[in-house]
Design a protein around this motif. Structure first.
Motif, PDB file in Angstrom:
ATOM      1  N   THR A   1      11.446 -19.268 -30.517  1.00 35.50           N
ATOM      2  CA  THR A   1      11.696 -17.831 -30.608  1.00 35.50           C
ATOM      3  C   THR A   1      10.405 -17.053 -30.353  1.00 35.50           C
ATOM      4  O   THR A   1      10.399 -16.043 -29.651  1.00 35.50           O
ATOM      5  N   MET A   2       9.300 -17.564 -30.905  1.00 30.22           N
ATOM      6  CA  MET A   2       7.996 -16.924 -30.680  1.00 30.22           C
ATOM      7  C   MET A   2       7.591 -17.025 -29.206  1.00 30.22           C
ATOM      8  O   MET A   2       7.101 -16.064 -28.607  1.00 30.22           O
ATOM      9  N   ILE A   3       7.805 -18.213 -28.622  1.00 26.57           N
ATOM     10  CA  ILE A   3       7.453 -18.413 -27.209  1.00 26.57           C
ATOM     11  C   ILE A   3       8.227 -17.427 -26.336  1.00 26.57           C
ATOM     12  O   ILE A   3       7.665 -16.754 -25.472  1.00 26.57           O
ATOM     13  N   ALA A   4       9.542 -17.332 -26.596  1.00 26.45           N
ATOM     14  CA  ALA A   4      10.380 -16.425 -25.805  1.00 26.45           C
ATOM     15  C   ALA A   4       9.898 -14.983 -25.937  1.00 26.45           C
ATOM     16  O   ALA A   4       9.843 -14.238 -24.956  1.00 26.45           O
ATOM     17  N   MET A   5       9.502 -14.600 -27.153  1.00 30.23           N
ATOM     18  CA  MET A   5       9.036 -13.226 -27.384  1.00 30.23           C
ATOM     19  C   MET A   5       7.754 -12.956 -26.584  1.00 30.23           C
ATOM     20  O   MET A   5       7.659 -11.946 -25.886  1.00 30.23           O
ATOM     21  N   PHE A   6       6.786 -13.851 -26.694  1.00 35.53           N
ATOM     22  CA  PHE A   6       5.526 -13.648 -25.974  1.00 35.53           C
ATOM     23  C   PHE A   6       5.759 -13.602 -24.464  1.00 35.53           C
ATOM     24  O   PHE A   6       5.192 -12.773 -23.756  1.00 35.53           O
ATOM     25  N   CYS A   7       6.608 -14.503 -23.969  1.00 34.57           N
ATOM     26  CA  CYS A   7       6.871 -14.529 -22.525  1.00 34.57           C
ATOM     27  C   CYS A   7       7.551 -13.247 -22.078  1.00 34.57           C
ATOM     28  O   CYS A   7       7.230 -12.691 -21.023  1.00 34.57           O
ATOM     29  N   HIS A   8       8.480 -12.773 -22.895  1.00 28.40           N
ATOM     30  CA  HIS A   8       9.200 -11.548 -22.554  1.00 28.40           C
ATOM     31  C   HIS A   8       8.224 -10.381 -22.375  1.00 28.40           C
ATOM     32  O   HIS A   8       8.415  -9.504 -21.550  1.00 28.40           O
ATOM     33  N   HIS A   9       7.152 -10.412 -23.170  1.00 31.30           N
ATOM     34  CA  HIS A   9       6.156  -9.340 -23.084  1.00 31.30           C
ATOM     35  C   HIS A   9       4.966  -9.716 -22.200  1.00 31.30           C
ATOM     36  O   HIS A   9       3.919  -9.070 -22.251  1.00 31.30           O
ATOM     37  N   GLY A  10       5.117 -10.797 -21.431  1.00 28.93           N
ATOM     38  CA  GLY A  10       4.087 -11.189 -20.465  1.00 28.93           C
ATOM     39  C   GLY A  10       2.797 -11.714 -21.078  1.00 28.93           C
ATOM     40  O   GLY A  10       1.752 -11.699 -20.447  1.00 28.93           O
ATOM     41  N   LYS A  11       2.861 -12.183 -22.341  1.00 30.13           N
ATOM     42  CA  LYS A  11       1.646 -12.688 -22.995  1.00 30.13           C
ATOM     43  C   LYS A  11       1.605 -14.211 -22.847  1.00 30.13           C
ATOM     44  O   LYS A  11       1.952 -14.946 -23.772  1.00 30.13           O
ATOM     45  N   ASP A  12       1.137 -14.675 -21.682  1.00 32.75           N
ATOM     46  CA  ASP A  12       1.235 -16.112 -21.427  1.00 32.75           C
ATOM     47  C   ASP A  12       0.251 -16.942 -22.252  1.00 32.75           C
ATOM     48  O   ASP A  12       0.567 -18.039 -22.677  1.00 32.75           O
ATOM     49  N   GLU A  13      -0.936 -16.386 -22.510  1.00 30.94           N
ATOM     50  CA  GLU A  13      -1.915 -17.125 -23.333  1.00 30.94           C
ATOM     51  C   GLU A  13      -1.319 -17.436 -24.704  1.00 30.94           C
ATOM     52  O   GLU A  13      -1.367 -18.563 -25.185  1.00 30.94           O
ATOM     53  N   GLU A  14      -0.750 -16.374 -25.314  1.00 31.11           N
ATOM     54  CA  GLU A  14      -0.205 -16.532 -26.671  1.00 31.11           C
ATOM     55  C   GLU A  14       0.941 -17.546 -26.675  1.00 31.11           C
ATOM     56  O   GLU A  14       1.048 -18.381 -27.570  1.00 31.11           O
ATOM     57  N   ALA A  15       1.784 -17.453 -25.647  1.00 33.52           N
ATOM     58  CA  ALA A  15       2.922 -18.373 -25.572  1.00 33.52           C
ATOM     59  C   ALA A  15       2.444 -19.814 -25.445  1.00 33.52           C
ATOM     60  O   ALA A  15       2.941 -20.720 -26.117  1.00 33.52           O
TER      61      ALA A  15
END
Length: 485
Positions: free
Chosen positions: A350-364
């Motif tokens: 769920t966290m990965i999907a959220m970060f990706c949705h907002h374009g935060k690839d490092e965080e994901a």
């Protein structure tokens, strides 16, 4: 052809050189076996190549090894069956019933129904003394038969249970009814129940199965009648009973009825539980009612319910959807630990999907790495799909993508499924990497994972523009066979 593509295709096609992070000697052995399994070979060719291989003949086969291998090939039935037949042929090794169950499920899931049925018969005839056909195996088989519309055959298996050394009792009856209801065959299940109920006593679970079934086919009135019938047998409806009906109201976004039913539950001394509230929060989020959804944790507290992992997963999803990223991170990093609620693979996903949705690839990517390091949660195919999607969207294709795929297959031992292949092929076509997409298309067909018609059509268009006529002919031939079957 772009520079990296040849390398990428060869990475994807070679199953060799695995760097599995297990602690024992098993990984080395697993890698040896996997490296002998040629993609696209028939299951018999795979079986033969393992049988006649020097290195494989020295490997001690264990149940753990076999279960790792079956997990590795869970979307590739030919490899799974070939490896299994080989393990089965080794003297002094009889696979556990659990391994048969997994293989039956793989064959059923990939719609190899005849192979699945012949395996059931084989287990039955060879292991007659041990009664190796477990109720778990039979359930998997019944589910898969119903899934491809062969529900009469599932009923026939139930009728023949005694031949497998299993009995027709409440447990097996409930499994059959549940299987039928999950495939929307509620009326058929009802007829069978009426025939059986005089000799097999129902339990509250029997009625909950029907309530679930009626709600699934959108006949809530029948579900309410079933509650009355249940009471006639002296059973009280449980939280599960009410939560099923609440879910049905939620799906139709009738939240007024939901809140009425919550009050009714209180009156009947059957208070809602964390599952009930998780369902309500999920659907409020789905219908974009974020404010109301975020009020659910308070409402839940007023009923004295403790949150659990699934509740927090939904809450993180709700926060993510409503754009409250910091709050979601806080719940994930601080609050769950504070209330000693464990995180599972879905929590991380769920966290990965959220970060990706907002374009935060490092965080994901960090979440994936953490997951790998924590040891208790392993990334699954859903962990990577949002990352793949994001990189294809931002066109960071070249090495990033091949490294990621390499890591998925080699480090985390995942096998690509229909959804991931489709996502990759569509994405690669969009960024003009259709040679690579075509390589994946062929790999997919080699594993007998059938692409969707739309995927074939899209790839064909791109390949034609590249003037690769051989590939175009191959795809067109495949599409023709697809239509005729």
């Amino acid at each position: 052809m772009p520079r990296a593509t040849v390398k990428q295709i060869s990475i994807l096609q070679s199953h060799a050189s695995f760097s599995l992070q297990f602690t024992t000697n098993a990984p080395k052995n697993i890698n040896i076996i996997i490296s002998k399994v040629q993609s696209g070979a028939t299951y018999d060719e795979i079986f033969q190549s393992l049988m006649h291989d020097q290195a494989c003949s020295t490997i001690p086969i264990s149940d753990t090894l076999l279960s790792h291998l079956l997990h590795r090939f869970k979307d590739d039935w030919k490899s799974a069956l070939g490896v299994f037949k080989w393990a089965e042929s080794i003297k002094d090794h009889t696979p556990l019933p659990k391994s048969y169950e997994i293989l039956l499920d793989i064959l059923g899931k990939t719609k190899q129904i005849e192979k699945m049925m012949s395996l059931v018969n084989q287990i039955h005839h060879h292991h007659h003394h041990h009664h190796h056909v477990t109720l778990g195996s039979i359930t998997k088989v019944m589910r898969r038969l119903c899934g491809v519309g062969k529900w009469q055959e599932a009923v026939k298996i139930f009728d023949d249970l005694h031949t497998f050394g299993l009995e027709k009792n409440t447990e097996s009856m409930n499994l059959l009814l549940d299987t039928l209801c999950k495939e929307n065959k509620v009326e058929q299940a009802r007829k069978i129940f009426l025939e059986l109920k005089s000799c097999i006593p129902p339990t509250p679970h029997t009625f909950n199965i029907f309530i679930h079934g009626w709600c699934k086919v959108k006949r809530v009135d029948e579900a309410h009648w079933t509650i009355q019938e249940m009471k006639g047998y002296g059973f009280s409806p449980s939280v599960i009973t009410y939560s099923t009906i609440i879910k049905s109201y939620c799906q139709d976004s009738e939240f007024v009825k939901v809140y009425e039913l919550l009050d009714e539950m209180k009156v009947h001394n059957c208070p809602p539980n964390v599952v009930t509230f998780t369902i309500i929060m999920c659907y409020l989020t789905k219908f974009g009612e974020f404010e109301e959804a975020l009020g659910i944790p308070e409402k839940m507290k007023s009923f004295g319910c403790e949150p659990d992992t699934l509740f927090y997963n939904s809450l993180i999803h709700t926060l993510a959807k409503s754009g409250k990223i910091q709050e979601a991170i806080y719940v994930f990093e601080v609050e769950m630990a504070r209330f000693k609620v464990s995180r599972n693979t879905s929590t991380f996903n769920t966290m990965i999907a959220m970060f990706c949705h907002h374009g935060k690839d490092e965080e994901a990517m960090n979440v994936v790495k953490n997951m790998g390091n924590l040891g208790d949660c392993k990334p699954d195919i859903q962990s990577f799909n949002p990352l793949l999607k994001m990189w294809l969207r931002t066109r960071k294709v070249d090495l990033w993508l091949s490294d990621l795929l390499d890591e998925m297959v080699n480090k985390y031992n995942l096998s690509l499924d229909l959804c991931t292949y489709s996502l990759l092929i569509h994405g690669l076509c969009r960024v003009n990497e259709c040679e690579w997409a075509y390589g994946l298309f062929k790999e997919m067909i080699g594993k007998d994972i059938k692409p969707r018609y739309y995927t074939c059509a899209l790839l064909l268009e791109e390949i034609k523009q590249m003037k690769n006529y051989d590939a175009a002919d191959f795809i067109e031939g495949y599409m023709k066979r697809m239509k005729s079957s």
